[in-house]
Structure formats: C-alpha cells, structure tokens
Design a protein around this motif. Structure first.
Motif, short mmCIF file in Angstrom:
data_model
loop_
_atom_site.label_atom_id
_atom_site.label_comp_id
_atom_site.label_asym_id
_atom_site.label_seq_id
_atom_site.Cartn_x
_atom_site.Cartn_y
_atom_site.Cartn_z
N LEU A 5 39.43 -4.04 1.47
CA LEU A 5 38.87 -3.56 2.67
C LEU A 5 37.38 -3.12 2.30
O LEU A 5 36.80 -3.16 3.32
N SER A 6 37.59 -2.23 1.42
CA SER A 6 35.80 -1.83 1.16
C SER A 6 34.68 -2.72 0.97
O SER A 6 33.58 -2.60 1.39
N ASN A 8 35.20 -5.96 2.43
CA ASN A 8 35.00 -6.42 3.75
C ASN A 8 34.19 -5.33 4.58
O ASN A 8 33.30 -5.92 5.15
N ALA A 9 34.36 -4.17 4.32
CA ALA A 9 33.39 -3.37 5.33
C ALA A 9 32.05 -3.41 4.78
O ALA A 9 31.13 -3.22 5.56
N ALA A 12 30.64 -6.63 6.09
CA ALA A 12 30.54 -6.59 7.45
C ALA A 12 29.25 -5.87 7.83
O ALA A 12 28.65 -5.86 8.73
N GLY A 13 29.14 -4.58 6.99
CA GLY A 13 27.98 -3.62 7.24
C GLY A 13 26.63 -4.26 7.05
O GLY A 13 25.64 -4.07 7.72
N VAL A 32 32.82 -0.92 14.72
CA VAL A 32 32.19 -0.37 13.63
C VAL A 32 33.14 0.93 13.15
O VAL A 32 33.10 0.90 11.94
N HIS A 33 33.67 1.50 13.91
CA HIS A 33 34.91 2.54 13.43
C HIS A 33 35.90 1.87 12.73
O HIS A 33 36.35 2.33 11.87
N LEU A 35 36.24 -0.84 10.97
CA LEU A 35 35.65 -1.28 9.51
C LEU A 35 35.47 -0.33 8.66
O LEU A 35 35.20 -0.21 7.58
N GLY A 36 35.46 1.00 9.38
CA GLY A 36 35.21 2.09 8.38
C GLY A 36 33.63 2.43 8.03
O GLY A 36 33.20 2.90 7.02
N LEU A 37 32.75 1.83 8.85
CA LEU A 37 31.25 2.05 8.74
C LEU A 37 30.92 3.38 9.30
O LEU A 37 29.84 3.86 9.18
#
Length: 71
Positions: A5-6, A8-9, A12-13, A32-33, A35-37
C-alpha cells in the motif's frame, strides 16, 4: 500500512504530482485521502485536542454531514 500500500501511495503521489489536474472537487479529495497522501480534514468546530488527535490518527471518521461536506 503494508509495503504494498505504501508503494502504491508513493507511485500514485508521483503520478499525481507530474500529471496536470484532471479530477477536481470532492472526488479528488476522496481519492487523495484514500491513497493516504493526506490526512483527514478536521473541522474547526472540533476544539478538543484529544478528539482532534484521534481523528488525525484515523481512529475516528466523520461523515460529510458532520464534517461540513467534502472539499
């Protein structure tokens, strides 16, 4: 957070930072939220520091009705 997940985030970021803005408004905020950004938006009317910390840590989520709507 799992490494998958990190990663991917992070990817994506990078993609979001390089690409021109295509999605705007509530949809962009949710993506955005998710994805944990960025952290959750905490309404100004919440003044209790412990409650603000719990929301920021992700222990509690507010519905859009209580949060004042997605922005």
């Amino acid at each position: 957070m799992t490494p998958y997940l990190s990663t991917n985030a992070a990817v994506a970021g990078e993609l979001l930072a390089e690409a021109p803005p295509v999605i705007t408004g509530a949809a962009a905020t949710g993506i955005v939220h998710a994805l944990g950004l960025t952290g959750p938006r905490i309404p100004d009317w919440i003044t209790d520091p412990n409650l603000r910390a719990d929301i920021a840590a992700g222990y509690m989520e507010l519905s859009d009705d209580l949060a004042g709507g997605a922005r």
